[in-house]
Enzyme design. Structure first.
Site, PDB file in Angstrom:
ATOM      1  N   ASP A  92     -31.439   2.330 -46.265  1.00  0.00           N
ATOM      2  CA  ASP A  92     -32.826   2.108 -46.652  1.00  0.00           C
ATOM      3  C   ASP A  92     -33.623   3.424 -46.672  1.00  0.00           C
ATOM      4  O   ASP A  92     -33.569   4.183 -45.697  1.00  0.00           O
ATOM      5  CB  ASP A  92     -33.440   1.161 -45.616  1.00  0.00           C
ATOM      6  CG  ASP A  92     -34.800   0.644 -45.998  1.00  0.00           C
ATOM      7  OD1 ASP A  92     -34.887  -0.133 -46.950  1.00  0.00           O
ATOM      8  OD2 ASP A  92     -35.786   1.023 -45.324  1.00  0.00           O
ATOM      9  N   ASP A 149     -27.264  -3.373 -44.079  1.00  0.00           N
ATOM     10  CA  ASP A 149     -28.432  -2.599 -44.482  1.00  0.00           C
ATOM     11  C   ASP A 149     -28.829  -1.746 -43.281  1.00  0.00           C
ATOM     12  O   ASP A 149     -29.095  -2.283 -42.200  1.00  0.00           O
ATOM     13  CB  ASP A 149     -29.561  -3.572 -44.862  1.00  0.00           C
ATOM     14  CG  ASP A 149     -30.455  -3.020 -45.948  1.00  0.00           C
ATOM     15  OD1 ASP A 149     -30.854  -1.852 -45.833  1.00  0.00           O
ATOM     16  OD2 ASP A 149     -30.775  -3.768 -46.897  1.00  0.00           O
ATOM     17  N   ASP A 207     -36.758  -5.885 -54.023  1.00  0.00           N
ATOM     18  CA  ASP A 207     -38.025  -5.163 -54.167  1.00  0.00           C
ATOM     19  C   ASP A 207     -38.542  -5.196 -55.598  1.00  0.00           C
ATOM     20  O   ASP A 207     -39.475  -4.454 -55.933  1.00  0.00           O
ATOM     21  CB  ASP A 207     -37.849  -3.691 -53.753  1.00  0.00           C
ATOM     22  CG  ASP A 207     -37.587  -3.538 -52.262  1.00  0.00           C
ATOM     23  OD1 ASP A 207     -38.060  -4.392 -51.483  1.00  0.00           O
ATOM     24  OD2 ASP A 207     -36.922  -2.570 -51.883  1.00  0.00           O
ATOM     25  N   GLU A 260     -30.651   4.417 -50.678  1.00  0.00           N
ATOM     26  CA  GLU A 260     -31.837   4.074 -51.474  1.00  0.00           C
ATOM     27  C   GLU A 260     -32.720   5.320 -51.538  1.00  0.00           C
ATOM     28  O   GLU A 260     -33.114   5.842 -50.503  1.00  0.00           O
ATOM     29  CB  GLU A 260     -32.597   2.918 -50.824  1.00  0.00           C
ATOM     30  CG  GLU A 260     -33.695   2.401 -51.723  1.00  0.00           C
ATOM     31  CD  GLU A 260     -34.843   1.718 -50.990  1.00  0.00           C
ATOM     32  OE1 GLU A 260     -35.583   0.983 -51.640  1.00  0.00           O
ATOM     33  OE2 GLU A 260     -35.014   1.933 -49.775  1.00  0.00           O
TER      34      GLU A 260
HETATM   35  C1  GLC Z   1     -37.023  -0.245 -48.705  1.00  0.00           C
HETATM   36  C2  GLC Z   1     -36.734  -1.718 -48.701  1.00  0.00           C
HETATM   37  C3  GLC Z   1     -38.030  -2.463 -48.719  1.00  0.00           C
HETATM   38  C4  GLC Z   1     -38.783  -2.091 -47.471  1.00  0.00           C
HETATM   39  C5  GLC Z   1     -38.923  -0.585 -47.317  1.00  0.00           C
HETATM   40  C6  GLC Z   1     -39.303  -0.219 -45.936  1.00  0.00           C
HETATM   41  O1  GLC Z   1     -37.654   0.174 -49.854  1.00  0.00           O
HETATM   42  O2  GLC Z   1     -35.899  -2.044 -49.764  1.00  0.00           O
HETATM   43  O3  GLC Z   1     -37.860  -3.844 -48.821  1.00  0.00           O
HETATM   44  O4  GLC Z   1     -40.061  -2.664 -47.523  1.00  0.00           O
HETATM   45  O5  GLC Z   1     -37.733   0.096 -47.578  1.00  0.00           O
HETATM   46  O6  GLC Z   1     -38.220  -0.410 -45.066  1.00  0.00           O
END
Ligand code: GLC
Length: 590
Positions: free
Chosen positions: A212, A104, A347, A270
């Site tokens: 992320d 990640d 999440d 993401e």
């Molecule tokens: C992404 C992650 C989440 C985290 C956020 C900030 O959305 O999946 O868990 O809180 O980023 O890093």
């Protein structure tokens, strides 16, 4: 017919591990937290299930303000989880099994404890000052100090996205929490430092990254105020100015050319809040050379009030499921992009609870219905830990104090501040937590009926409470289930994944056609290669439905379904009965 070229990462089954909650082997440094040796000890379980790639949520050194999504050292492991040697061992055990590791990559922000930030905040003259986003205060007409603009914080919705630093009398941007300062990607040194992190992990044997909130890295440099969408809140979501910002494509292309293309990688970005097809295609079309695929959020935003915060709820029906999935299926086939398929991650609440019905009567059927859908759509398939067991949300009886996630804690605090003693409002807020909180996917994995579901030793307290249903819902019981008429959820997933691989020309690369445009309860589609075809009919409702098999389905034979281990006994044309949450798979004429 599909134009998509064959690639290993398209066929891969990716399994997401949330390290804190996977398995506490006792070897890590913090009793009651999962650890890397725990993950390594379950590789045979995962291989047997059909997993090819392991995606690990962050295990780097971190103060854990946001469960590791606040990284203090990209090149070291948090002692809670183990050491670099443990990761090397994990990689070599994965390789022995022909599996790969996906890390990640959290580079929109770091932890406020990262050496870069400590240096940056030490003085306005620091050589790292410009590695983060610092701005002077604004002053209102009464002379009160105010943040540089009205953006709200994502995980603390009522707060400003800017955190004031007394020492240097400036604000830094911290979109998620005050402990997660945003990096300034405009600075080429920051981009080079990120490339260096990528190389470090690729050279160590990792095969790619889940990136992320990677669509947040480029911000509109004038930092304008956001439109007011919630007039009763002081701060407003600023997505428009930091999602898919002006330089995103330049930086992704650069990362790809400079680093990723020198290795054989899998990449998934993401990307919350983005829906624009052209924008998405610019990232995932093979010839654009940015990322292999992204996580589009439409199906997990299905129960949010449109344009509102995540902690809201609305009704939806199968028609919407159909529209969402078929839209993205068609687009990627027609335009040579690629989808990622997911209904769960760390999440989101559990998919059986969100999309179907998690009562004792329907939980297993629901989990299998979703499995039928996920294993038969086009895209790279992501399975989240416990999804293969049909794990569900924690019950409403749990008090909000059991919720450990920073988002839930901030939300509950905020509601109590806004509505002190207002039972109706607070009961509803508690209900929303039970439906939507991120905590539901973070409870320990239920391995067995042993104390703490076998997640940790009996005399240890898990960091988060184990769901009460573990005696009935656990991997061991599901593995051992020996019923000729009924597969367990785990056995069903294993069969589904094997089937997907066996018929990858259809399920991974084949064409996609919606079969019934109007039904509010049934999502039906056909998948076809040049040689074979399959039809799916999935009843997403609690009702028994009389469903007219469409002409175009041309079903030859119903071969599998979620009510029996064997073949469903239904006619192949005319009207068939689909029981509550029933899904069937049939062979069809090409
Ligand atoms: C992404 C992650 C989440 C985290 C956020 C900030 O959305 O999946 O868990 O809180 O980023 O890093």
């Amino acid at each position: 017919m599909s134009v998509n070229k064959q690639r290993w990462w398209k066929e891969a089954i990716v399994y997401q591990v949330y390290p804190a909650s996977f398995l506490d082997s006792g070897a890590g440094n913090k009793p009651g937290w999962g650890d890397i040796p725990g993950i390594t000890s379950k590789l045979d379980y995962l291989k047997h299930l059909g997993v090819d790639v392991l995606w690990l949520s962050p295990i780097y050194k971190s103060p854990q303000a946001d469960m590791g999504y606040d990284i203090a050292d990209y090149k070291d492991i948090d002692p809670v989880y183990g050491s670099l040697e443990d990761v090397d061992n994990l990689i070599s055990e994965l390789k022995k099994r022909d599996m790969r590791l996906m890390m990640d990559l959290v580079v929109n922000h770091t932890s406020d404890q990262h050496a870069w930030f400590l240096d940056s905040r030490s003085s306005t003259q620091s050589s790292k000052r410009d590695w983060y986003i610092w701005k002077p205060a604004k002053y209102d007409k009464d002379g009160n100090r105010q943040p540089p603009n009205n953006w709200s914080m994502i995980l603390g919705e009522e707060n400003s996205a800017w955190t004031y630093d007394e020492k240097t009398d400036e604000y830094y941007l911290s979109l998620f929490t005050a402990e997660q300062p945003d990096l300034n990607w405009e600075n080429p040194d920051v981009r080079e430092a990120v490339h260096d992190v990528l190389r470090f992990w690729l050279d160590r044997g990792c095969s790619g990254f889940r990136m992320d909130v990677i669509n947040h890295i480029s911000k509109v440099q004038t930092f304008p105020d956001a439109d007011v969408i919630a007039p009763d809140h002081k701060y407003q979501p600023g997505f428009k100015y930091y999602c898919n910002g002006p330089r995103l494509h330049e930086w992704l292309k650069n990362m790809r050319a400079e680093v990723l293309d020198k290795y054989d990688t899998i990449t998934v970005g993401e990307m919350p809040f983005v829906r624009d097809e052209n924008e998405i295609l610019k990232i995932v079309r093979e010839d654009e050379k940015e990322l292999n695929m992204i996580f589009i959020f439409e199906q997990v935003d299905i129960d949010n009030e449109p344009g509102k915060y995540r902690m809201t709820l609305r009704d939806w029906d199968a028609d919407e499921i159909r529209k969402i999935f078929s839209h993205w299926q068609r687009l990627m086939i027609d335009k040579d992009g690629w989808n990622s398929l997911f209904v769960e991650n760390h999440d989101n609440p559990r998919s059986v609870s969100r999309y179907c019905n998690d009562s004792d009567e329907f939980r297993e059927l629901s989990a299998k219905l979703l499995c039928l859908m996920m294993t038969t759509l086009a895209g790279t398939l992501y399975v989240y830990q416990g999804q293969e067991l049909g794990m569900r949300n924690v019950p409403l009886e749990w008090s909000p104090e059991e919720y450990k996630d920073v988002e839930s804690i901030n939300y509950w605090k905020k509601m109590n501040n806004m509505y002190p003693g207002n039972k109706e409002k607070l009961d509803f807020a508690h209900y929303l937590l039970q439906r939507k909180a991120r905590d539901h996917s973070r409870t320990p994995v239920q391995w067995s009926a042993e104390p703490h579901a076998g997640f940790c030793k009996a005399d240890v307290t898990p960091w988060m409470r184990v769901n009460d249903d573990y005696k009935e819902v656990n991997a061991e019981a599901q593995r051992k289930q020996n019923d000729p008429d009924k597969l367990s959820v785990l056995q069903f997933w294993k069969r589904g994944l094997a089937n997907r691989k066996e018929h990858k020309d259809v399920f991974v690369y084949g064409d996609f056609q919606v079969l019934d445009e109007n039904d509010k309860k049934v999502f039906a589609y056909k998948r076809a290669s040049e040689k074979e075809a399959f039809v799916l009919a999935l009843n997403f409702s609690k009702d028994e439905v009389k469903w007219q098999v469409p002409e175009a389905a041309k079903v030859k034979k119903w071969v599998a379904g979620n009510y029996t281990a064997g073949q469903p006994d239904k006619p192949t044309s005319g009207t068939i009965t689909l029981r509550p949450f029933e899904g069937v798979l049939g062979t069809s004429e090409v």
